[in-house]
Write an enzyme that holds these catalytic residues in place. Structure first.
Site, PDB file in Angstrom:
ATOM      1  N   GLU A   1       0.675  -6.580   6.675  1.00 56.68           N
ATOM      2  CA  GLU A   1       0.078  -7.189   5.486  1.00 56.68           C
ATOM      3  C   GLU A   1       0.961  -8.250   4.839  1.00 56.68           C
ATOM      4  OE1 GLU A   1      -3.158  -4.583   3.385  1.00 56.68           O
ATOM      5  OE2 GLU A   1      -1.201  -3.638   3.091  1.00 56.68           O
TER       6      GLU A   1
ATOM      7  N   GLU B   1       7.294 -17.525   8.887  1.00 53.32           N
ATOM      8  CA  GLU B   1       6.015 -17.014   8.393  1.00 53.32           C
ATOM      9  C   GLU B   1       5.789 -17.380   6.928  1.00 53.32           C
ATOM     10  OE1 GLU B   1       6.486 -12.939   9.458  1.00 53.32           O
ATOM     11  OE2 GLU B   1       5.661 -13.209  11.469  1.00 53.32           O
TER      12      GLU B   1
ATOM     13  N   ASN C   1      12.865 -13.604  10.236  1.00 46.87           N
ATOM     14  CA  ASN C   1      12.233 -14.881  10.552  1.00 46.87           C
ATOM     15  C   ASN C   1      11.646 -15.537   9.294  1.00 46.87           C
ATOM     16  OD1 ASN C   1      10.794 -17.000  11.609  1.00 46.87           O
ATOM     17  ND2 ASN C   1       9.432 -15.748  12.869  1.00 46.87           N
ATOM     18  N   PRO C   2      12.132 -16.747   8.915  1.00 56.80           N
ATOM     19  CA  PRO C   2      11.610 -17.415   7.720  1.00 56.80           C
ATOM     20  C   PRO C   2      10.366 -18.269   7.962  1.00 56.80           C
ATOM     21  CG  PRO C   2      13.399 -18.705   8.620  1.00 56.80           C
ATOM     22  CD  PRO C   2      13.250 -17.494   9.528  1.00 56.80           C
TER      23      PRO C   2
ATOM     24  N   GLU D   1       9.832 -10.602  18.450  1.00 54.46           N
ATOM     25  CA  GLU D   1       9.731 -11.161  19.801  1.00 54.46           C
ATOM     26  C   GLU D   1       8.290 -11.075  20.325  1.00 54.46           C
ATOM     27  OE1 GLU D   1      13.837  -9.588  19.099  1.00 54.46           O
ATOM     28  OE2 GLU D   1      11.816  -8.790  18.856  1.00 54.46           O
TER      29      GLU D   1
ATOM     30  N   ARG E   1      11.089  -3.662   5.763  1.00 55.31           N
ATOM     31  CA  ARG E   1      10.930  -3.981   7.191  1.00 55.31           C
ATOM     32  C   ARG E   1      10.304  -2.806   7.944  1.00 55.31           C
ATOM     33  NH1 ARG E   1      10.086  -7.722  11.063  1.00 55.31           N
ATOM     34  NH2 ARG E   1      11.215  -7.276  12.982  1.00 55.31           N
TER      35      ARG E   1
END
Length: 422
Positions: A306, A333, A330-331, A59, A265
């Site tokens: 990174e 990136e 989130n895909p 977010e 993550r």
């Protein structure tokens, strides 16, 4: 609301113990723990102040371009961003620098939220996506500033849940003067729950810039890897690394020099993942500055910020949080960096996004470790299939975006006012 306030008053004496436990687990910043009680670590700047609250990394990243645009176009407005995680605080310090003040969001007790609001006295208060803390919202509304929800989303799952508490959600949504929804469906659900005229202005995540990386570090990694086949498991969650290791073992039967890169993550899990996978092959840890040797089978990138580097190293990316019922990551990136994306069955956090990607043939669903291995194997063998998927995503992304400009255009008249009340 009355029951919620009563409950938070009852548990308030126990919250210091809870924060101590979180500090012990590395989930709280011990040097800034007072901020969680609403005690500011910075003075309030003079003049107008805009406060934006984002839950965590995803977010916060989505509103960085918007905050920077506001800073550029309305320099008379000071900017404050709150988040709730140590990881997001570290990333925001890097990405926003001195342009935006960062504070940890206060605990959702009346005392902590009162301290926070009456110190910062915001002229504008925006909550990002679906981060709705009742006491914080009530306190802000009582203060009397302009309130809004930015990038608001309301999944079908959350909608059904809120329908069981209609009075509470109607009260919370009635506090907001502006609601900017990600999509028509989000706007429709929010309206049904009591939001005032929600506007579907689009998803800010589509406007986020490509993740950066250090070119020298990228060259060093490429040299170490050479021509080895590799794939990346990004933003993984507990329970997924075992499945990824199983997929690696299946793949290595025909590719003994395969390299699997895992980016958890939560970086602090790196050492535990290494222990979990130690019987499956040689492991190197990024946090220990260990290099990729010829016999390294798993490289665990347990560092922060990174992913841009590792998305550039691997065309094939499995998105974590989706083989376990976390809801996916989130895909966008990896999509921006021309990656081929595989994802598991659990994607409710980004349901609309993944649904669109599936409909256009822009991602591949996998269900099991065996299925994952089979798809990685196919993509490693078929450069044309990789190119097709990458080009499909590239064209799709061109049709998205623009939410930042639409949000800023809608807010500009309010931002141009110079005499804010305090």
């Amino acid at each position: 609301m009355r029951n919620y306030r009563l409950a938070t008053n009852i548990i308030a004496p126990l919250l210091p113990l809870w924060l101590t436990y979180r500090k012990w687990r590395g989930k709280e910043d011990a040097t800034r723990i007072k901020e969680r009680y609403g005690i500011a670590s910075r003075p309030r700047p003079e003049g107008m102040l805009l406060w934006m609250h984002a839950a965590s990394v995803g977010e916060a990243n989505s509103v960085v371009p918007l905050l920077l645009k506001i800073h550029e176009e309305f320099p008379h407005i000071s900017l404050l961003l709150t988040t709730g995680t140590v990881t997001s605080a570290q990333l925001m310090q890097t990405r926003l620098g001195k342009n935006v003040i960062h504070q940890y969001v206060p605990l959702d007790t009346r005392r902590a939220t009162d301290r926070f609001i009456w110190h910062w006295r915001p002229d504008f208060a925006f909550f990002v996506e679906s981060e709705l803390w009742p006491n914080l919202i009530d306190t802000t509304h009582d203060f009397g500033c302009l309130m809004g929800i930015i990038n608001a989303r309301m999944s079908e799952r959350s909608f059904r849940s809120w329908q069981k508490r209609p009075a509470m959600i109607k009260h919370l949504l009635s506090c907001f003067d502006l609601v900017f929804a990600q999509s028509d469906d989000d706007a429709s659900r929010l309206r049904a729950l009591g939001a005032k005229d929600p506007l579907p202005l689009g998803n800010l995540k589509y406007d986020a810039p490509m993740l950066s990386c250090d070119e020298g570090t990228l060259a060093t990694f490429k040299s170490a890897i050479g021509t080895r086949p590799l794939w990346l498991a990004a933003s993984t969650h507990p329970g997924e690394e075992t499945l990824i290791a199983q997929a690696h073992q299946l793949l290595s039967a025909t590719r003994p020099n395969l390299l699997t890169i895992i980016v958890p993550r939560h970086p602090e899990r790196g050492a535990n993942i290494a222990v979990e996978l130690q019987k499956t092959g040689k492991i190197a840890l990024r946090s220990k500055h260990e290099s990729i040797a010829a016999d390294t089978r798993f490289y665990i990138a347990d560092t922060l910020g990174e992913l841009g580097l590792f998305y550039r190293l691997s065309e094939i990316v499995f998105m974590g949080g989706s083989l376990v019922p976390h809801g996916g990551q989130n895909p966008l990136e990896p999509a921006r960096l021309a990656c081929t994306i595989l994802v598991g069955p659990h994607t409710h956090n980004f349901a609309d996004m993944y649904s669109e990607m599936e409909q256009i043939g822009g991602c591949i669903r996998v269900q099991t470790a065996q299925n994952l291995a089979a798809q990685v194997d196919r993509l490693l063998n078929d450069s044309a299939a990789r190119s097709t998927l990458q080009n499909t995503l590239r064209q799709w992304l061109k049709t998205k975006g623009g939410a930042n400009d639409r949000v800023l255009e809608t807010l500009a008249p309010a931002f141009a006012i110079t005499g804010a009340k305090k």
